[in-house]
Design an enzyme around this catalytic site. Structure first.
Site, PDB file in Angstrom:
ATOM      1  N   HIS A  50       0.841  -1.210   0.000  1.00 39.49           N
ATOM      2  CA  HIS A  50       0.000   0.000   0.000  1.00 39.49           C
ATOM      3  C   HIS A  50       0.873   1.256   0.000  1.00 39.49           C
ATOM      4  CE1 HIS A  50      -2.788  -2.845   2.232  1.00 39.49           C
ATOM      5  NE2 HIS A  50      -3.563  -2.424   1.257  1.00 39.49           N
ATOM      6  N   ARG A  58      -4.062 -10.123   3.977  1.00 39.54           N
ATOM      7  CA  ARG A  58      -4.527 -11.452   4.388  1.00 39.54           C
ATOM      8  C   ARG A  58      -3.374 -12.406   4.708  1.00 39.54           C
ATOM      9  NH1 ARG A  58      -9.011 -10.273   0.550  1.00 39.54           N
ATOM     10  NH2 ARG A  58     -10.884 -10.215   1.831  1.00 39.54           N
TER      11      ARG A  58
END
Ligand code: PAF
Length: 298
Positions: free
Chosen positions: A46, A196
């Protein structure tokens, strides 16, 4: 925008009205804007998007919103990692100027009933096993783009099909924004970074490292002209040998249209797409294939 690490001012807002007021002021000053939409639980992947956004525009905006409409009832919406304080510290260190972290009620007020659906490119791959997913993504990204009205919006190639769905939506709906795709950021063993990955136990984490290696081998074989079906068969066996018992999909598709590659040697720039389950965790990855003919001297 200030360089990373510089103690910049970063504003956190939670309502569409507040975002619009700040953005209107920046627009009036003639500043350009780049948005990075996220669901939080930020990692280096990110942050690379936020840095890319910072290199493109005068002001960098990130959104943090775990979007309920892109999760099916049996999926991990309630357990999806939420670490807002850490996320804000990371964004501030990157010199992000504005964070929009709305509530679900702010994004989907009572009576909400509109959805954006991008047809064929949403089908197959993740759209086959998560039929609700791209409708939820397209709807929330459409809203975010309307709320912020950035010049640029940055998305990772890790969710490659998502990137193409968003590009299609923006083109089809004449939205005045340039969609920027940014390369996958990988761990040391090549595992694509994902929020995840935190779900994996030690054994699953070790097995997860096999996925990118198998995709890289597939890309090598396909680039030299091997048959698509045989290469997929090789890869399924290699993943099984590495302890990956459950493959959701493993496919080769056209890199632009996502049409299936068919059989024989590749005839167009393509991409390998995979989703696997390790325990309850579903991981995705993708890999470009550059067929030898693309590099051949003319
Ligand atoms: O890729 C994601 O994190 C999400 O799908 C996105 C684009 C932020 C929409 O909720």
């Amino acid at each position: 925008m200030p360089a990373a690490g510089v103690d910049s001012q970063m504003t956190l807002v939670r309502t569409v009205g507040e975002v619009r007021a700040i953005v209107a002021k920046w627009r009036a000053e003639g500043l350009s804007l780049a948005l990075t939409p996220t669901m939080g639980a930020l990692h280096e992947g990110h942050l690379s998007l936020v840095r890319r956004a910072g290199s493109l525009a005068d002001r960098t905006i990130a959104s943090i919103f775990v979007n309920p409409s892109q999760f099916a009832p049996h999926e991990d919406f309630s357990s999806y990692p939420r670490r807002e304080a850490e996320d804000l510290a990371l964004l501030k260190a990157e010199g992000c100027d504005l964070v929009f972290a709305p509530s679900a009620e702010e994004m989907y007020p009572e009576g909400f009933q509109t959805s954006v659906s991008v047809a064929s490119i949403s089908q197959g791959l993740c759209g086959a096993s998560r039929p609700h997913f791209f409708g939820g993504v397209a709807t929330v990204v459409c809203k975010l783009l309307n709320q912020v009205r950035p010049d640029f919006a940055v998305f990772g190639e890790k969710d490659y099909q998502q990137l193409l769905v968003i590009r299609r939506m923006v083109r089809d709906l004449d939205m005045p924004v340039e969609i920027i795709g940014a390369p996958i950021v990988r761990e040391e063993d090549g595992l694509a970074m994902s929020s995840r990955n935190a779900y994996l136990n030690a054994d699953e984490r070790r097995k997860a490292g096999a996925l990118n290696k198998v995709l890289a081998k597939m890309a090598e074989r396909l680039a030299r002209g091997d048959d698509v079906g045989e290469t997929i068969h090789f890869a399924r066996t290699a993943l099984g040998d590495a302890g990956v018992a459950s493959i959701d999909y493993l496919e080769v598709r056209n890199a632009l249209t996502l049409e299936s590659a068919g059989s024989g040697a590749l005839t167009a720039p393509s991409r390998i797409f995979a989703a696997i389950f390790l325990g309850k965790t579903r991981l995705i990855d993708n890999w470009p294939v550059e067929p030898a003919w693309q590099h051949a001297p003319r």
